[in-house]
Design a protein around this motif. Structure first.
Motif, PDB file in Angstrom:
ATOM      1  N   PHE A 219       0.872  -1.170   0.000  1.00  0.00           N
ATOM      2  CA  PHE A 219       0.000   0.000   0.000  1.00  0.00           C
ATOM      3  C   PHE A 219       0.911   1.222   0.000  1.00  0.00           C
ATOM      4  O   PHE A 219       1.607   1.490   0.975  1.00  0.00           O
ATOM      5  N   ILE A 220       0.927   1.957  -1.111  1.00  0.00           N
ATOM      6  CA  ILE A 220       1.893   3.034  -1.294  1.00  0.00           C
ATOM      7  C   ILE A 220       1.357   4.354  -0.742  1.00  0.00           C
ATOM      8  O   ILE A 220       0.256   4.787  -1.075  1.00  0.00           O
ATOM      9  N   LEU A 221       2.174   4.968   0.103  1.00  0.00           N
ATOM     10  CA  LEU A 221       1.827   6.240   0.728  1.00  0.00           C
ATOM     11  C   LEU A 221       2.522   7.389   0.000  1.00  0.00           C
ATOM     12  O   LEU A 221       3.672   7.246  -0.431  1.00  0.00           O
ATOM     13  N   TYR A 222       1.840   8.503  -0.110  1.00  0.00           N
ATOM     14  CA  TYR A 222       2.471   9.691  -0.680  1.00  0.00           C
ATOM     15  C   TYR A 222       1.705  10.928  -0.234  1.00  0.00           C
ATOM     16  O   TYR A 222       0.537  10.847   0.166  1.00  0.00           O
ATOM     17  N   GLY A 223       2.391  12.058  -0.286  1.00  0.00           N
ATOM     18  CA  GLY A 223       1.790  13.316   0.127  1.00  0.00           C
ATOM     19  C   GLY A 223       1.569  14.238  -1.051  1.00  0.00           C
ATOM     20  O   GLY A 223       1.845  13.889  -2.209  1.00  0.00           O
ATOM     21  N   PRO A 224       1.087  15.442  -0.791  1.00  0.00           N
ATOM     22  CA  PRO A 224       0.853  16.406  -1.862  1.00  0.00           C
ATOM     23  C   PRO A 224       2.120  16.664  -2.677  1.00  0.00           C
ATOM     24  O   PRO A 224       3.198  16.889  -2.124  1.00  0.00           O
ATOM     25  N   GLY A 225       2.013  16.606  -3.989  1.00  0.00           N
ATOM     26  CA  GLY A 225       3.148  16.867  -4.864  1.00  0.00           C
ATOM     27  C   GLY A 225       4.115  15.715  -5.025  1.00  0.00           C
ATOM     28  O   GLY A 225       5.166  15.871  -5.663  1.00  0.00           O
ATOM     29  N   GLU A 226       3.788  14.537  -4.475  1.00  0.00           N
ATOM     30  CA  GLU A 226       4.722  13.404  -4.515  1.00  0.00           C
ATOM     31  C   GLU A 226       4.270  12.279  -5.437  1.00  0.00           C
ATOM     32  O   GLU A 226       4.928  11.239  -5.506  1.00  0.00           O
ATOM     33  N   GLU A 227       3.173  12.462  -6.149  1.00  0.00           N
ATOM     34  CA  GLU A 227       2.654  11.373  -6.973  1.00  0.00           C
ATOM     35  C   GLU A 227       3.647  10.963  -8.051  1.00  0.00           C
ATOM     36  O   GLU A 227       3.761   9.777  -8.384  1.00  0.00           O
ATOM     37  N   ALA A 228       4.400  11.918  -8.599  1.00  0.00           N
ATOM     38  CA  ALA A 228       5.377  11.581  -9.643  1.00  0.00           C
ATOM     39  C   ALA A 228       6.431  10.614  -9.110  1.00  0.00           C
ATOM     40  O   ALA A 228       6.892   9.724  -9.834  1.00  0.00           O
ATOM     41  N   MET A 229       6.819  10.776  -7.847  1.00  0.00           N
ATOM     42  CA  MET A 229       7.815   9.881  -7.249  1.00  0.00           C
ATOM     43  C   MET A 229       7.289   8.456  -7.176  1.00  0.00           C
ATOM     44  O   MET A 229       8.011   7.502  -7.506  1.00  0.00           O
ATOM     45  N   VAL A 230       6.030   8.295  -6.763  1.00  0.00           N
ATOM     46  CA  VAL A 230       5.501   6.944  -6.629  1.00  0.00           C
ATOM     47  C   VAL A 230       5.212   6.339  -8.006  1.00  0.00           C
ATOM     48  O   VAL A 230       5.331   5.121  -8.189  1.00  0.00           O
ATOM     49  N   ARG A 231       4.869   7.162  -8.974  1.00  0.00           N
ATOM     50  CA  ARG A 231       4.684   6.656 -10.332  1.00  0.00           C
ATOM     51  C   ARG A 231       5.992   6.114 -10.889  1.00  0.00           C
ATOM     52  O   ARG A 231       6.022   5.118 -11.614  1.00  0.00           O
TER      53      ARG A 231
END
Length: 344
Positions: A219-231
């Motif tokens: 289950f991948i966690l990320y914050g505002p502005g971090e979606e590119a990192m998880v992608r």
């Protein structure tokens, strides 16, 4: 400095403005203050973004949430600090000595104003101070309370989730095809390059763990502005079916509720590791520049790192510009440690 053996405050103010993880790491000190002075009211001065970690904390009466956008000028700030000072606190504990904390401390006129040793030009602001004892970050903060006769004794960070929040997490997980205990939470993001294990390494680690535990999910966690990192992480692995990526950023308390039902949390050295500790979830943290002082001392909380002469440097920029402590930490080491922590 006078002794405090007979000191018994009725109103206490704790100053810890930021960051979110640091405020969470202040909760052991808040508990210790409550246990030392059970009849005292304890308030906290912090930034608005940090408020969620203190919600429902039974040891906190009130949170003074600093909203800088709502205080457009210095005069507005002074008025706000005067409102805080009007509470007539007997004890102010300043864990940061930031300018705003110092203003509140000064204006409080509290009988006891406690902090770590201040520079000479700030010494008149404080009546008492104590040299912090190096170690786990939570105990480091708590050691400032030594003049009050308070000693840290293994207390960890705390978050107090409601049944409603836990119910939300169960429903959210069910919608993702998950049940408690069938997944690990993964935090592959960080705004500092010296604390960011490469996305391709996370992708390889996911593939290796999936090969050994095909039923396990991330289950991948990320914050505002971090979606590119998880992608980028998802693009680096082939076992994308093992990954659950929320459509939108979930709130801090929702994240903690999800972590409370996970088998384990794995990720970089950042706030979510402390949230996991606070809700009883085991952790595995990949370290780059940071030291082991952020790890809660327990066998269920582990760090993994590459032992190089230059680390821990605790710097935000790599002096050699190669980030060797992160780049050269192989995914195989992390996946093997993660699998060992999961057990049979």
């Amino acid at each position: 400095m006078t002794g405090l053996s007979s000191f018994s405050p009725e109103r206490i103010l704790v100053c810890q403005l930021r960051q979110i993880g640091d405020v969470l790491l202040t909760t052991p000190s808040i508990r210790l203050l409550h246990e030392r002075y059970p009849a005292a009211a304890i308030d906290v001065f912090t930034e608005k973004k940090c408020v969620p970690v203190l919600e429902n904390n039974p040891h906190v009466r009130r949170v003074w949430a600093l909203d800088k956008k709502a205080l457009p000028n210095f005069l507005a700030e002074l008025r706000y600090y005067a409102r805080i000072a009007a509470e007539n606190y007997d004890l102010v504990v300043d864990f940061q000595q930031l300018p705003r904390c110092r203003f509140v401390t000064l204006m409080s006129r509290a009988r006891v104003r406690l902090s770590y040793p201040p520079p000479w030009y700030n010494r008149l602001l404080y009546t008492h101070w104590a040299t912090p004892v190096h170690g786990y970050s939570g105990s480091y903060r708590a050691s400032i309370l030594a003049p009050l006769g308070i000693v840290w004794n293994g207390q960890g960070p705390e978050m107090f989730l409601t049944e409603k929040e836990k119910g939300w997490a169960r429903d959210y997980l069910a919608a993702c095809g998950l049940v408690p205990g069938t997944y690990v939470t993964l935090d592959p993001t960080h705004r500092r390059s010296t604390r960011l294990w490469p996305a391709r390494h996370y992708g390889a680690m996911i593939d290796q763990v999936h090969a050994a535990r095909p039923a396990l999910r991330f289950f991948i966690l990320y914050g505002p502005g971090e979606e590119a990192m998880v992608r980028e992480v998802l693009n680096s692995c082939t076992a994308t079916q093992a990954c659950i990526l929320p459509d939108t950023v979930i709130g801090l308390r929702q994240m903690a509720a999800v972590q409370s039902m996970a088998r384990l949390h794995v990720g970089n050295c950042s706030g979510p590791r402390h949230f996991a500790v606070a809700v009883g979830c085991p952790t595995l943290t990949v370290l780059g520049a940071t030291s082991g002082g952020w790890r809660f001392p327990s066998e269920i909380h582990q760090d993994i790192f590459l032992d190089l002469p230059c680390r821990p440097c605790n710097q935000n920029r790599c002096a050699s510009n190669d980030h060797a402590c992160l780049e050269n930490l192989p995914p195989e080491r992390v996946s093997q440690r993660l699998l060992a922590m999961l057990g049979p």
